[in-house]
Every structure is written in C-alpha cells, then in structure tokens.
Design a protein around this motif. Structure first.
Motif, mmCIF file in Angstrom:
data_model
loop_
_atom_site.group_PDB
_atom_site.id
_atom_site.type_symbol
_atom_site.label_atom_id
_atom_site.label_comp_id
_atom_site.label_asym_id
_atom_site.label_seq_id
_atom_site.Cartn_x
_atom_site.Cartn_y
_atom_site.Cartn_z
ATOM 1 N N ARG A 7 0.904 -1.156 -0.033
ATOM 2 C CA ARG A 7 0.059 0.004 -0.108
ATOM 3 C C ARG A 7 1.005 1.306 0.018
ATOM 4 O O ARG A 7 0.587 2.277 -0.792
ATOM 5 C CB ARG A 7 -0.776 0.123 1.206
ATOM 6 C CG ARG A 7 -1.749 -1.068 1.325
ATOM 7 C CD ARG A 7 -3.139 -0.941 0.352
ATOM 8 N NE ARG A 7 -4.057 -2.054 0.282
ATOM 9 C CZ ARG A 7 -4.921 -2.439 -0.437
ATOM 10 N NH1 ARG A 7 -4.776 -1.651 -1.838
ATOM 11 N NH2 ARG A 7 -5.694 -3.256 -0.348
ATOM 12 N N LYS A 8 1.940 1.240 0.658
ATOM 13 C CA LYS A 8 2.865 2.485 0.866
ATOM 14 C C LYS A 8 3.414 2.741 -0.482
ATOM 15 O O LYS A 8 3.627 3.646 -1.188
ATOM 16 C CB LYS A 8 4.123 2.143 2.123
ATOM 17 C CG LYS A 8 4.844 3.308 1.825
ATOM 18 C CD LYS A 8 5.615 3.224 3.143
ATOM 19 C CE LYS A 8 6.649 4.211 3.304
ATOM 20 N NZ LYS A 8 7.648 4.179 4.326
ATOM 21 N N ALA A 11 1.061 4.289 -2.832
ATOM 22 C CA ALA A 11 0.802 5.583 -2.716
ATOM 23 C C ALA A 11 1.909 6.487 -3.283
ATOM 24 O O ALA A 11 1.543 7.553 -3.760
ATOM 25 C CB ALA A 11 0.486 5.797 -1.311
ATOM 26 N N ASN A 12 3.090 6.003 -2.965
ATOM 27 C CA ASN A 12 4.283 6.632 -3.236
ATOM 28 C C ASN A 12 4.309 6.803 -4.786
ATOM 29 O O ASN A 12 4.535 7.831 -5.302
ATOM 30 C CB ASN A 12 5.505 5.964 -2.592
ATOM 31 C CG ASN A 12 5.603 6.043 -1.237
ATOM 32 O OD1 ASN A 12 5.095 6.968 -0.668
ATOM 33 N ND2 ASN A 12 6.637 5.410 -0.628
ATOM 34 N N GLY A 15 0.027 8.246 -5.605
ATOM 35 C CA GLY A 15 -0.645 9.306 -4.869
ATOM 36 C C GLY A 15 -1.768 8.373 -4.173
ATOM 37 O O GLY A 15 -2.196 7.364 -4.593
ATOM 38 N N GLU A 16 -2.008 8.769 -3.098
ATOM 39 C CA GLU A 16 -2.944 8.295 -2.112
ATOM 40 C C GLU A 16 -4.460 7.758 -2.550
ATOM 41 O O GLU A 16 -4.829 6.834 -2.788
ATOM 42 C CB GLU A 16 -3.164 8.826 -0.940
ATOM 43 C CG GLU A 16 -2.143 8.528 0.168
ATOM 44 C CD GLU A 16 -2.300 9.079 1.454
ATOM 45 O OE1 GLU A 16 -3.381 8.880 1.974
ATOM 46 O OE2 GLU A 16 -1.252 9.564 2.033
ATOM 47 N N VAL A 17 -5.003 8.800 -3.296
ATOM 48 C CA VAL A 17 -6.294 8.644 -3.976
ATOM 49 C C VAL A 17 -6.097 7.675 -5.215
ATOM 50 O O VAL A 17 -6.931 6.804 -5.242
ATOM 51 C CB VAL A 17 -6.963 9.952 -4.250
ATOM 52 C CG1 VAL A 17 -8.291 9.901 -4.854
ATOM 53 C CG2 VAL A 17 -7.057 10.787 -3.097
ATOM 54 N N ARG A 18 -5.256 8.234 -6.073
ATOM 55 C CA ARG A 18 -5.048 7.027 -7.206
ATOM 56 C C ARG A 18 -4.743 5.516 -7.113
ATOM 57 O O ARG A 18 -5.242 4.797 -7.586
ATOM 58 C CB ARG A 18 -4.098 7.803 -8.340
ATOM 59 C CG ARG A 18 -4.269 7.009 -9.751
ATOM 60 C CD ARG A 18 -3.581 7.824 -10.818
ATOM 61 N NE ARG A 18 -3.638 7.026 -12.055
ATOM 62 C CZ ARG A 18 -2.651 6.763 -12.763
ATOM 63 N NH1 ARG A 18 -1.329 7.168 -12.427
ATOM 64 N NH2 ARG A 18 -2.843 6.156 -13.920
ATOM 65 N N ALA A 19 -3.864 5.577 -6.055
ATOM 66 C CA ALA A 19 -3.535 4.120 -5.691
ATOM 67 C C ALA A 19 -4.696 3.451 -5.235
ATOM 68 O O ALA A 19 -4.860 2.252 -5.525
ATOM 69 C CB ALA A 19 -2.401 4.230 -4.637
ATOM 70 N N GLU A 20 -5.517 3.966 -4.434
ATOM 71 C CA GLU A 20 -6.577 3.386 -4.131
ATOM 72 C C GLU A 20 -7.631 2.863 -5.099
ATOM 73 O O GLU A 20 -8.489 1.758 -5.260
ATOM 74 C CB GLU A 20 -7.541 4.197 -3.004
ATOM 75 C CG GLU A 20 -6.979 4.212 -1.732
ATOM 76 C CD GLU A 20 -7.712 5.066 -0.744
ATOM 77 O OE1 GLU A 20 -8.996 5.360 -0.967
ATOM 78 O OE2 GLU A 20 -6.983 5.782 0.192
#
Length: 64
Positions: A7-8, A11-12, A15-20
């Motif tokens: 998950r990290k 996100a890296n 970006g957090e939103v697009r990663a989700e």
C-alpha cells in the motif's frame, strides 16, 4: 512483502487517492483478470501483485 508495504509503494507511486482507485478498479491479466485488491484477497503474494502493477504502468526498474 507485507500488504502495508504494498500500500505504501502504491501511494508513493500514484498518490493516495489514485493508488486506491488502481487497487480497487484496475483489472490486470497478469493477476488472472483480478484487480490488485481482489488478488490480495485471493491470497496472491503482495510482491507479485506489486510487480504486476509495475509492469502494467511502466514503473521504472529503480522504483520497483
């Protein structure tokens, strides 16, 4: 690789939103037609899923 590390890394990279969104919605043939989240739920190793995402999104080797 632990799921938290996966998950990290996601996100890296995205970006957090697009990663989700990628994890939830992007179907990868390398994962048997599953999304990354579905692959995690099915018990596939997080590292295998991360590498499949990297291949699909052309993540440079030094960030894999």
């Amino acid at each position: 690789m632990r799921t938290t590390v996966f998950r990290k890394l996601m996100a890296n990279e995205f970006g957090e939103v697009r990663a989700e969104l990628v994890a939830r919605d992007h179907v990868l043939s390398a994962l048997g037609g599953r999304t990354p989240d579905q692959a995690l739920e099915a018990g596939l190793p997080a590292k295998e899923i991360w590498l499949a995402v990297c291949d699909a999104f052309d993540v440079p080797e030094h960030r894999r």
